[in-house]
Design an enzyme around this catalytic site. Structure first.
Site, PDB file in Angstrom:
ATOM      1  N   HIS A  17       1.479 -24.591   8.572  1.00  0.00           N
ATOM      2  CA  HIS A  17       1.519 -23.555   9.324  1.00  0.00           C
ATOM      3  C   HIS A  17       3.064 -23.771   9.799  1.00  0.00           C
ATOM      4  O   HIS A  17       2.308 -23.370  11.175  1.00  0.00           O
ATOM      5  CB  HIS A  17      -0.089 -22.940   9.706  1.00  0.00           C
ATOM      6  CG  HIS A  17      -0.482 -22.006  10.271  1.00  0.00           C
ATOM      7  ND1 HIS A  17      -0.880 -20.843  10.090  1.00  0.00           N
ATOM      8  CD2 HIS A  17       1.044 -20.429  10.132  1.00  0.00           C
ATOM      9  CE1 HIS A  17      -0.783 -20.124  10.366  1.00  0.00           C
ATOM     10  NE2 HIS A  17       1.405 -19.705  10.467  1.00  0.00           N
ATOM     11  N   ILE A  18       3.648 -23.790   9.216  1.00  0.00           N
ATOM     12  CA  ILE A  18       5.418 -23.812  10.554  1.00  0.00           C
ATOM     13  C   ILE A  18       6.350 -22.989  10.088  1.00  0.00           C
ATOM     14  O   ILE A  18       7.292 -23.223  10.264  1.00  0.00           O
ATOM     15  CB  ILE A  18       5.327 -25.289  10.980  1.00  0.00           C
ATOM     16  CG1 ILE A  18       5.789 -25.733   9.077  1.00  0.00           C
ATOM     17  CG2 ILE A  18       4.332 -26.166  10.865  1.00  0.00           C
ATOM     18  CD1 ILE A  18       6.849 -27.038   8.563  1.00  0.00           C
ATOM     19  N   ARG A  48       0.870  -0.789   0.026  1.00  0.00           N
ATOM     20  CA  ARG A  48      -0.148  -0.283   0.154  1.00  0.00           C
ATOM     21  C   ARG A  48       1.083   0.991   0.078  1.00  0.00           C
ATOM     22  O   ARG A  48       0.780   2.137  -0.541  1.00  0.00           O
ATOM     23  CB  ARG A  48      -0.507  -0.011   1.166  1.00  0.00           C
ATOM     24  CG  ARG A  48      -2.400  -0.292   0.910  1.00  0.00           C
ATOM     25  CD  ARG A  48      -3.179  -0.101   2.367  1.00  0.00           C
ATOM     26  NE  ARG A  48      -2.561   0.006   3.268  1.00  0.00           N
ATOM     27  CZ  ARG A  48      -3.096  -0.796   4.620  1.00  0.00           C
ATOM     28  NH1 ARG A  48      -4.283  -0.570   4.525  1.00  0.00           N
ATOM     29  NH2 ARG A  48      -2.335  -0.673   5.420  1.00  0.00           N
ATOM     30  N   GLU A  85      -7.950 -24.068   7.685  1.00  0.00           N
ATOM     31  CA  GLU A  85      -7.398 -24.881   8.172  1.00  0.00           C
ATOM     32  C   GLU A  85      -6.992 -25.107   9.580  1.00  0.00           C
ATOM     33  O   GLU A  85      -7.576 -23.949  10.300  1.00  0.00           O
ATOM     34  CB  GLU A  85      -5.280 -24.265   8.288  1.00  0.00           C
ATOM     35  CG  GLU A  85      -5.587 -22.932   8.537  1.00  0.00           C
ATOM     36  CD  GLU A  85      -3.428 -21.619   9.439  1.00  0.00           C
ATOM     37  OE1 GLU A  85      -3.662 -21.736   7.463  1.00  0.00           O
ATOM     38  OE2 GLU A  85      -3.754 -22.216   9.510  1.00  0.00           O
ATOM     39  N   ILE A 108       2.801 -17.824   2.102  1.00  0.00           N
ATOM     40  CA  ILE A 108       3.537 -17.669   3.988  1.00  0.00           C
ATOM     41  C   ILE A 108       2.807 -17.374   4.702  1.00  0.00           C
ATOM     42  O   ILE A 108       2.935 -17.031   5.749  1.00  0.00           O
ATOM     43  CB  ILE A 108       4.549 -17.545   4.156  1.00  0.00           C
ATOM     44  CG1 ILE A 108       4.835 -16.656   3.684  1.00  0.00           C
ATOM     45  CG2 ILE A 108       6.164 -18.949   3.422  1.00  0.00           C
ATOM     46  CD1 ILE A 108       5.510 -15.314   4.615  1.00  0.00           C
ATOM     47  N   ALA A 109       1.686 -16.525   4.614  1.00  0.00           N
ATOM     48  CA  ALA A 109       0.796 -14.874   5.677  1.00  0.00           C
ATOM     49  C   ALA A 109      -0.373 -15.834   5.945  1.00  0.00           C
ATOM     50  O   ALA A 109      -0.047 -16.170   6.913  1.00  0.00           O
ATOM     51  CB  ALA A 109       0.217 -13.962   4.576  1.00  0.00           C
TER      52      ALA A 109
HETATM   53  C1  DGY Z   1       2.313 -15.645  13.120  1.00  0.00           C
HETATM   54  O1  DGY Z   1       3.110 -15.120  13.941  1.00  0.00           O
HETATM   55  O2  DGY Z   1       1.165 -14.778  12.561  1.00  0.00           O
HETATM   56  C2  DGY Z   1       2.687 -17.194  12.393  1.00  0.00           C
HETATM   57  O3  DGY Z   1       1.694 -17.346  11.564  1.00  0.00           O
HETATM   58  C3  DGY Z   1       2.244 -18.174  13.612  1.00  0.00           C
HETATM   59  O4  DGY Z   1       3.333 -18.449  13.655  1.00  0.00           O
END
Ligand code: DGY
Length: 329
Positions: free
Chosen positions: A287-288, A179, A269, A238-239
């Site tokens: 989600h790791i 943004r 999830e 990865i968000a």
């Molecule tokens: C976060 O910090 O938002 C991650 O997705 C969780 O580990």
């Protein structure tokens, strides 16, 4: 017995770190990690002065209805879409996250996913384990190089910048959309160039999503956006689940309108869209991205620091460092 303020910790973490609370608080730690219902959360929050919670704990107006003493919700994560910040602010409750301590491990894992997708690591390993490796063939398992290909990043916060910095070592030009474009010095620091979202979609060979989930970013990458990407491109999320329309992604991957994907997060999830589970051109991960011992310890420590500081203890007494709604302090 002294009436120390009470802290509830919604999951087992690292007892040695949580122990730092004990001189000042009555601490209750859940022995097992599980998903609590709305009424279970409301019952557990009632009577607490502080809580340390995680992404599975959805906390809004209903959950704090009986939490009259609650002063801080410390979230074990940088993303805080599980917490209704407006409802907490309206009730005068501070919310903290674990910004910064996880940037580098999440960036490392993003590259693991990106390279895993480019080099087809998951599919190759499944094939080997299934006993199919009878001979080595020169043209088997060809992946694609990353060198010289364009890395695109949607959402250029601190995690996005840590991902971008690593691209130099892989010889990849970086474009990004945010943004607000970064100040020039920060752009130089991570060798990245700001472009509009359309250009990002059109030009990225690897598109990484590193933006928070909000009502504005839900399905920021859906069928229309996927259609603008190169058929040779790969998407890395990865968000948060929900930023990508997973059904549209599964269709694009199945029809080879997109070459591949690597996903650490999913809509709804731990359920994963069934259309993704059957595809070999997608790397799936539970989600790791921040899950290293060092980082999860650091995240726990940040949550503890915020609780301590909120109640006037520790080096940051009275100045909890990661408050998302400082207006309540
Ligand atoms: C976060 O910090 O938002 C991650 O997705 C969780 O580990």
């Amino acid at each position: 017995m002294t009436d120390k303020p009470r802290v509830w910790v919604s999951r087992p973490t690292f007892p040695g770190i949580i122990a730092r609370l004990e001189p000042h608080f009555q601490v209750t730690v859940e022995a097992e990690e599980r998903k609590f219902s709305q009424s279970e959360l409301a019952a557990r929050l009632a009577g607490q002065d502080a809580v340390i919670v995680g992404l599975k704990d959805r906390i809004g107006a209903a959950e704090i209805g009986a939490a009259e003493r609650l002063r801080i919700v410390a979230n074990l994560g940088v993303g805080y879409d599980n917490i209704d910040l407006d409802a907490m602010s309206a009730a005068g409750i501070a919310v903290s996250n674990t910004a910064d301590v996880l940037n580098e491990s999440v960036a490392d894992y993003t590259w693991a996913l990106l390279l895993g997708a480019a080099r087809r690591m998951g599919a190759a390993e499944r094939w080997l384990r299934a006993g199919h490796w009878q001979a080595t063939e020169f043209k088997a398992w060809l992946g694609s190089d990353v060198r010289g290909r364009t890395l695109g990043i949607l959402g250029m916060g601190r995690i996005g910048q840590a991902i971008a910095r690593r691209a130099l070592g892989f010889g990849m030009p970086v474009i990004y959309h945010n943004r607000t474009p970064l100040p020039e010095a920060d752009e130089r620091g991570c060798n990245a160039r700001h472009v509009d979202k359309q250009q990002l979609l059109r030009e990225s060979d690897f598109l990484v999503l590193a933006l928070p989930l909000t009502t504005q970013t839900r399905h920021a990458v859906g069928a229309a956006e996927l259609a603008q990407m190169k058929p040779t491109a790969m998407l890395i999320n990865i968000a948060r689940g929900g930023i990508v329309d997973d059904a549209a992604l599964a269709t694009a991957l199945r029809e080879r309108r997109l070459a591949g994907a690597a996903l650490d997060v999913f809509e709804g999830e731990p359920k994963v869209h069934p259309g993704l589970l059957t595809l070999d051109n997608v790397v799936l991960s539970p989600h790791i991205a921040s899950a290293t011992t060092e980082t999860r310890r650091a995240m726990t420590s940040v949550a503890v620091d915020n609780v301590l500081a909120m109640f006037g203890h520790g080096p940051q007494a009275g100045r909890p460092p990661n408050i998302l709604n400082p207006n309540v302090l």
